[in-house]
Structure formats: structure tokens, C-alpha cells
Design an enzyme around this catalytic site. Structure first.
Site, PDB file in Angstrom:
ATOM      1  CE  LYS A  95     -30.533  61.902  -0.332  1.00 55.82           C
ATOM      2  NZ  LYS A  95     -31.169  60.766   0.353  1.00 55.82           N
ATOM      3  CD  GLN A 116     -36.356  60.164  -5.113  1.00 53.71           C
ATOM      4  OE1 GLN A 116     -37.283  59.404  -4.619  1.00 53.71           O
ATOM      5  NE2 GLN A 116     -36.034  61.475  -4.745  1.00 53.71           N
ATOM      6  CE  LYS A 119     -39.651  62.938  -6.768  1.00 51.18           C
ATOM      7  NZ  LYS A 119     -40.408  62.614  -5.483  1.00 51.18           N
ATOM      8  CE  LYS A 131     -39.321  56.178  -2.381  1.00 52.78           C
ATOM      9  NZ  LYS A 131     -39.511  57.863  -2.368  1.00 52.78           N
ATOM     10  N   GLY A 170     -36.387  59.034   4.172  1.00 55.31           N
ATOM     11  CA  GLY A 170     -37.699  58.671   4.612  1.00 55.31           C
ATOM     12  C   GLY A 170     -38.698  58.587   3.503  1.00 55.31           C
ATOM     13  CG  ASP A 171     -41.767  57.418   0.462  1.00 53.60           C
ATOM     14  OD1 ASP A 171     -41.528  58.285  -0.080  1.00 53.60           O
ATOM     15  OD2 ASP A 171     -42.584  56.508   0.326  1.00 53.60           O
ATOM     16  CB  THR A 214     -41.888  66.851   1.114  1.00 55.17           C
ATOM     17  OG1 THR A 214     -40.429  66.132   1.094  1.00 55.17           O
ATOM     18  CG2 THR A 214     -42.492  66.288  -0.247  1.00 55.17           C
ATOM     19  CG  ASN A 245     -42.742  64.559   6.315  1.00 58.90           C
ATOM     20  OD1 ASN A 245     -42.438  65.009   5.382  1.00 58.90           O
ATOM     21  ND2 ASN A 245     -42.064  65.034   7.407  1.00 58.90           N
ATOM     22  CB  SER A 384     -32.360  64.392   1.077  1.00 61.87           C
ATOM     23  OG  SER A 384     -33.377  64.066   2.107  1.00 61.87           O
TER      24      SER A 384
HETATM   25  P1  NDP Z   1     -46.278  59.181   5.976  1.00 61.17           P
HETATM   26  O1  NDP Z   1     -46.207  57.928   6.202  1.00 61.17           O
HETATM   27  O2  NDP Z   1     -45.654  60.359   6.679  1.00 61.17           O
HETATM   28  O3  NDP Z   1     -47.931  59.727   5.709  1.00 61.17           O
HETATM   29  C1  NDP Z   1     -48.685  59.071   4.861  1.00 61.17           C
HETATM   30  C2  NDP Z   1     -49.843  59.338   4.719  1.00 61.17           C
HETATM   31  O4  NDP Z   1     -50.562  58.975   3.574  1.00 61.17           O
HETATM   32  C3  NDP Z   1     -50.788  58.633   5.913  1.00 61.17           C
HETATM   33  O5  NDP Z   1     -51.834  59.840   6.293  1.00 61.17           O
HETATM   34  C4  NDP Z   1     -51.310  57.544   5.532  1.00 61.17           C
HETATM   35  O6  NDP Z   1     -52.514  57.168   5.865  1.00 61.17           O
HETATM   36  C5  NDP Z   1     -51.883  58.218   3.957  1.00 61.17           C
HETATM   37  N1  NDP Z   1     -51.702  56.894   3.153  1.00 61.17           N
HETATM   38  C6  NDP Z   1     -50.847  56.036   2.994  1.00 61.17           C
HETATM   39  N2  NDP Z   1     -51.314  54.897   2.160  1.00 61.17           N
HETATM   40  C7  NDP Z   1     -52.398  55.363   1.906  1.00 61.17           C
HETATM   41  C8  NDP Z   1     -53.352  54.749   0.936  1.00 61.17           C
HETATM   42  N3  NDP Z   1     -53.080  53.349   0.229  1.00 61.17           N
HETATM   43  N4  NDP Z   1     -54.656  54.983   1.078  1.00 61.17           N
HETATM   44  C9  NDP Z   1     -54.776  56.101   1.754  1.00 61.17           C
HETATM   45  N5  NDP Z   1     -54.265  56.901   2.659  1.00 61.17           N
HETATM   46  C10 NDP Z   1     -52.895  56.383   2.441  1.00 61.17           C
HETATM   47  O7  NDP Z   1     -45.597  59.715   4.313  1.00 61.17           O
HETATM   48  P2  NDP Z   1     -44.919  60.966   3.817  1.00 61.17           P
HETATM   49  O8  NDP Z   1     -46.055  61.949   4.138  1.00 61.17           O
HETATM   50  O9  NDP Z   1     -43.553  60.908   3.946  1.00 61.17           O
HETATM   51  O10 NDP Z   1     -45.468  60.472   2.153  1.00 61.17           O
HETATM   52  C11 NDP Z   1     -46.657  60.805   1.533  1.00 61.17           C
HETATM   53  C12 NDP Z   1     -46.513  60.852  -0.166  1.00 61.17           C
HETATM   54  O11 NDP Z   1     -45.528  61.812  -0.240  1.00 61.17           O
HETATM   55  C13 NDP Z   1     -46.017  59.486  -0.602  1.00 61.17           C
HETATM   56  O12 NDP Z   1     -46.219  59.560  -1.774  1.00 61.17           O
HETATM   57  C14 NDP Z   1     -44.440  59.752  -0.583  1.00 61.17           C
HETATM   58  O13 NDP Z   1     -43.812  58.951  -1.581  1.00 61.17           O
HETATM   59  C15 NDP Z   1     -44.252  61.245  -1.100  1.00 61.17           C
HETATM   60  N6  NDP Z   1     -43.281  62.008  -0.833  1.00 61.17           N
HETATM   61  C16 NDP Z   1     -42.473  62.092   0.490  1.00 61.17           C
HETATM   62  C17 NDP Z   1     -41.389  62.729   0.726  1.00 61.17           C
HETATM   63  C18 NDP Z   1     -40.731  62.950   1.985  1.00 61.17           C
HETATM   64  O14 NDP Z   1     -40.045  63.509   2.125  1.00 61.17           O
HETATM   65  N7  NDP Z   1     -41.499  62.407   3.074  1.00 61.17           N
HETATM   66  C19 NDP Z   1     -40.800  63.213  -0.464  1.00 61.17           C
HETATM   67  C20 NDP Z   1     -41.204  63.098  -1.618  1.00 61.17           C
HETATM   68  C21 NDP Z   1     -42.653  62.541  -1.797  1.00 61.17           C
HETATM   69  P3  NDP Z   1     -52.479  55.868   6.943  1.00 61.17           P
HETATM   70  O15 NDP Z   1     -51.774  56.473   8.552  1.00 61.17           O
HETATM   71  O16 NDP Z   1     -53.830  55.443   7.493  1.00 61.17           O
HETATM   72  O17 NDP Z   1     -51.526  54.834   6.526  1.00 61.17           O
END
Ligand code: NDP
Length: 452
Positions: A95, A116, A119, A131, A170-171, A214, A245, A384
Site C-alpha cells: 500500500k 511507507q 508508516k 510506492k 495518490g501522491d 493527511t 493536497n 486509505s
Molecule cells: P500535491 O501534488 O497535491 O502538492 C505538492 C505541493 O508541493 C505543490 O504545492 C507543489 O508545488 C509543491 N512541490 C512539489 N515538488 C516541489 C519541489 N521540488 N519544490 C518545491 N515545491 C514542490 O502533493 P501532496 O500534497 O499530495 O504531497 C505533498 C507531500 O506530502 C509529498 O511529500 C507527499 O509524498 C506527502 N504525502 C502525501 C500524502 C497524500 O495523501 N497526498 C500522504 C502522505 C504524504 P508545484 O505545484 O509548484 O509543483
């Protein structure tokens, strides 16, 4: 965190892993953090050492890599690379999310899959770790192009996943739209309506609170941390990075609990709102990011008194609490120094591995409450897991029921961190706590299942 008594054993272990995976810096970084905290525990519990549990855990059970060809809107052929890392299935089906971002490679996905495993173990739910994703960049693509890509990606991935085998979510770059396209393609190819993905739309098996989970979970965890000091989020200044997200729903929960959100960001810079981003302004941001697919700068253009700092991260902003919610290695030692000198109380990771090891050690040295993502962002995968249960039962819990379960899971993760991470001086080492607690359950299951 690091326990110097067993430095030689940690170095020996890391040398062996580095030799095999020399070109995988993010994976090695994630493994080292675990090795430093778990090897002392293994040395004191030699049954795990004899069974080479940690050595087995750094080796994925399976890595799938595949070609993803698709036609863009001009009729040109595009080729991306798809992956699924099936890391560990000792306690349940694999997962973990799918990430679509140009930076995606084997190192990033193996680090995420490895984290993961721990976690998912912490959530108390029966989920192994995995992943996957692709170097596909959804930014700037039409809905049609995203659909074509997702269909091609799932055409291959569907051979490797299943409700009792591997259940992706998603991620970064994979939200409701992408999950919908992939679910549709799986159903069409396999002629099966089953819970092979989580984060689905409500109408076709998604759980309430999954999009929020999250971010909400990270804030519940922050609340639990502050509570150990008799404190709360009420009236606290909070700096958040990211605007996707996780960041959006972390902001929503901070506002609900009486905190003031000062910043959000994306890869182009951050916005600073001295008056605080309130619920109404957050609704604007959610529409901007999720519907219009715009940039965070447009928030500064729309509201008076909001500053946009191009090309910068928000860590220079004076605050009580920092929630890095964007991506790995986004908060460095220099940032940590500034946060500490500004009197930060707590740093809670919403993203995976956003703080570099140097930043992490600086927080620890200065006795800042600091929680690693594998503990504080586990709320997403926890819900999830609840979505998988609801799909199996063909039943759905109410919003309140899911939220209550999420709160309880975050509380139980916090208790586990305290159990294994509390030091004699009272400081809670959340990194050691999360790693050891996550390790024990997986290790015991692996021991029981023999050498597999
Ligand atoms: P989204 O794609 O919804 O959002 C990602 C955000 O981070 C955007 O604002 C993006 O900006 C920014 N970002 C991405 N890459 C970079 C970078 N290299 N430098 C600066 N800003 C960056 O992703 P999520 O919110 O889902 O995920 C965010 C983090 O949380 C990740 O590390 C993910 O692994 C982790 N996570 C997510 C979960 C989930 O349920 N979604 C669960 C657990 C962890 P831009 O649009 O400019 O790229």
C-alpha cells in the site's frame, strides 16, 4: 536519534547498502535514518539480527519498471517511464501512493516505499508498504492528455495490483482526477469493480475525509505533541510549505483549531499573509489550485497586503510551528537555524522526508519538538486503509466516524512514539520512537513467516 554506542554497526550496515545502491541518494538517506535508530534496538534484541530482518527490509520484494507510451493532443508519441516498488508485504497487501513528477526515479520511489513500510505499520492497520509513479509531468497538460497517460499507465500496472495484492493511492501530481482515470481503465480491462485504488471519488467507493486525511492527521499529531507540554494550537503562528493536497487541509485544520496560517508555497515561491489565511481565503486557494490549476502567486495578486517571495521557501518567517508539506529535502540546516533562532516550538512533517538530516539534528539538539513524516503524515494512508475496509464491506462510514477513527489512529501513533522515544530527560525523540515501533510489528511478522 543517532546512538553513538553502535556507530560501528551502523557504518558497516550502511556500507553494504551503499555498495548495492550507490546511485540512490534519497533511498540511502531514508535507510540511514532508520539504521541509526533501529540498529541499537536490534543489537539489544539479537533475534532480529540473526534473522537479518533489516537487511531483508532494505531489499524490495519486487520492483516493476515499464514503458508508458501515449499520444499527446498534437498526435505526437510521448514516452514516460512507470514504476511500482513492492517493498514489503509482511503485514498486509502493498500500500502506498503513486507520484507523477519529472523528478521521479528509482531512488525517490524506493525511499518513499521504505518509509511507507514503517508508516503503515504505525497505523495499526494491516497494510504492507509500496510506492510507484512516473516521471510524467501533469502540469500544463490538458485533461485529455492526462487521461491518455493514466490509461496507458494503468494498462501495464493492472497486471501487478489487486485488492489483496497491492492497492496504490495518490501522491504528488496524483489527485482525484488521475485516480478516476486509472480506476476507470482498470475496471474496463479487468471487468471488475474492486477497491484497487484509494482516494477514489465518493460516488464510486471513496471514503469521506480521505482528501483531508493527511493534512488533518498532521495537525492532530501536532496537537498531541503540544499537549505533552500542556499547550495547544490556539493562537499559534503557523508556517506551511506547499499548496497541494496536504498543505491545503493542514491549513484548514490549523484554522479550525485557532491557529494563524501565515504562509503557503509552491515550487516558484511562497506567499506571506500577515493577517493570516482565513477560511474564506483558503477557499479561494483551493479553487485556484484544484479547479483552475493556477499558481500560488495568484493569491498575492488577488488580496491586498499579501507578499509573494519568488524563488524562496517560507522558513525565514517568524513562527511557533512549521509544517513542511511540499516535498523531500525542502528544509535545510540553514533554514532550521533560522527557525530555532526565531523560537520555534514544533516542526511536524506533512511531506515525506522534507527536513534534511542536518536540519533534523539541529532541532533535536535544540530540543524542538520534531516529528518525522512517517509518524505525522500517516493519517492519509490510515484513511486509505479505512477506505479498503469500507470497500470490502460494501459500506461507508459517516464523516464523523472516519474523522474520529483518524484522530484515534494519530493518537495511538503518538503514544507509540512516546513509548519507544521518550528519553530520561523527558525529551521525546519521535524519530527513534516511530522507527522502532514501526519496525517491531513488521519484524515480528517476518520472523513468523520464515525466510521469505
Ligand atoms: P500535491 O501534488 O497535491 O502538492 C505538492 C505541493 O508541493 C505543490 O504545492 C507543489 O508545488 C509543491 N512541490 C512539489 N515538488 C516541489 C519541489 N521540488 N519544490 C518545491 N515545491 C514542490 O502533493 P501532496 O500534497 O499530495 O504531497 C505533498 C507531500 O506530502 C509529498 O511529500 C507527499 O509524498 C506527502 N504525502 C502525501 C500524502 C497524500 O495523501 N497526498 C500522504 C502522505 C504524504 P508545484 O505545484 O509548484 O509543483
Amino acid at each position: 536519534m543517532a546512538n553513538n554506542k553502535y556507530e560501528a554497526q551502523v557504518n558497516e550496515f550502511m556500507e553494504a547498502v551503499s555498495k548495492r545502491d550507490a546511485q540512490q541518494p534519497e533511498f540511502l538517506q531514508a535507510v540511514k535514518e532508520v539504521a541509526e535508530t533501529v540498529i541499537p534496538f536490534i543489537e539489544e534484541n539479537p533475534k532480529y539480527k540473526q534473522a537479518k530482518i533489516l537487511e531483508r527490509m532494505v531489499e524490495p520484494e519486487r520492483v516493476v519498471m515499464f514503458r508508458v507510451p501515449w499520444l499527446d493532443d498534437n498526435g505526437d508519441v510521448q514516452i514516460n517511464r512507470g514504476y511500482r516498488i513492492e517493498m514489503n508485504s509482511a503485514i498486509g497487501p502493498y500500500k502506498g501512493g503513486l507520484r507523477f513528477h519529472p523528478s521521479v526515479d528509482i531512488s525517490i520511489l524506493k525511499f518513499l516505499a521504505f518509509e511507507q513500510v514503517f508508516k503503515n505499520s504505525l497505523t495499526t492497520l494491516p497494510m504492507g508498504g509500496g510506492k510507484g509513479g512516473s516521471d510524467f509531468n501533469p502540469k500544463g497538460k490538458s485533461d485529455n492528455e492526462v487521461m491518455k497517460f493514466c490509461q496507458s499507465f494503468m494498462t501495464e500496472l493492472c497486471r501487478h495490483i489487486g485488492p489483496n495484492t497491492d492497492v496504490p493511492a495518490g501522491d504528488i501530481g496524483v489527485g482525484g482526477r488521475e485516480i478516476g482515470f486509472m480506476f476507470g481503465q482498470y475496471k474496463r480491462i479487468r471487468n471488475e469493480f474492486t477497491g484497487i485504488l484509494t482516494g477514489k471519488g465518493r460516488e464510486y467507493g471513496g471514503s469521506l475525509i480521505r482528501p483531508e486525511a493527511t493534512g488533518y492527521g498532521a495537525v492532530y499529531f501536532t496537537h498531541n505533541m503540544l499537549e505533552t507540554k500542556g499547550d495547544s494550537l490556539n493562537g499559534k503562528n503557523v508556517v506551511i510549505s506547499g499548496s497541494g493536497n496536504v498543505a491545503q487541509y493542514a491549513a484548514e485544520k490549523v484554522i479550525q483549531l485557532g491557529g494563524k496560517v501565515l504562509t503557503l508555497s509552491d515550487s516558484k515561491g511562497y506567499v506571506y499573509d500577515a493577517n493570516g489565511i482565513d477560511a474564506e481565503k483558503l477557499a479561494f486557494i483551493m479553487d485556484l489550485k484544484n479547479v483552475k490549476r493556477g499558481r500560488i502567486k495568484e493569491y498575492a495578486d488577488a488580496y491586498d497586503g499579501v507578499e509573494f517571495h519568488e524563488g524562496q521557501t517560507p522558513w525565514g518567517t517568524k513562527c511557533d510551528i512549521a509544517l513542511p508539506c511540499a516535498t523531500q529535502n525542502e528544509l535545510h540546516e540553514e533554514d532550521a537555524k533560522v527557525l530555532v533562532s526565531n523560537g520555534i516550538l514544533a516542526v511536524t512533517e506533512g511531506a515525506n522526508m522534507p527536513c534534511t538530516p542536518e536540519a533534523m539534528h539541529l532541532f533535536e539538539q535544540n530540543k524542538v519538538m520534531y516529528s518525522p513524516g512517517k509518524a505525522s503524515n500517516a493519517g492519509g494512508v490510515a484513511v486509505s486503509g479505512l477506505e479498503m475496509s469500507q470497500n470490502s464491506l460494501r459500506y461507508s462510514w459517516t464523516r464523523e466516524e472516519v474523522d474520529e477513527k483518524l484522530k484515534n489512529i494519530m493518537k495511538s501513533i503518538h503514544e507509540d512514539c512516546v513509548k519507544y522515544g521518550k528519553r530520561e530527560d523527558g525529551y521525546i525523540d519521535y524519530v527513534t520512537g516511530a522507527n522502532v515501533a514501526g519496525f517491531i510489528k513488521v519484524a515480528d511478522a517476518m520472523m513468523a513467516q520464515g525466510v521469505v
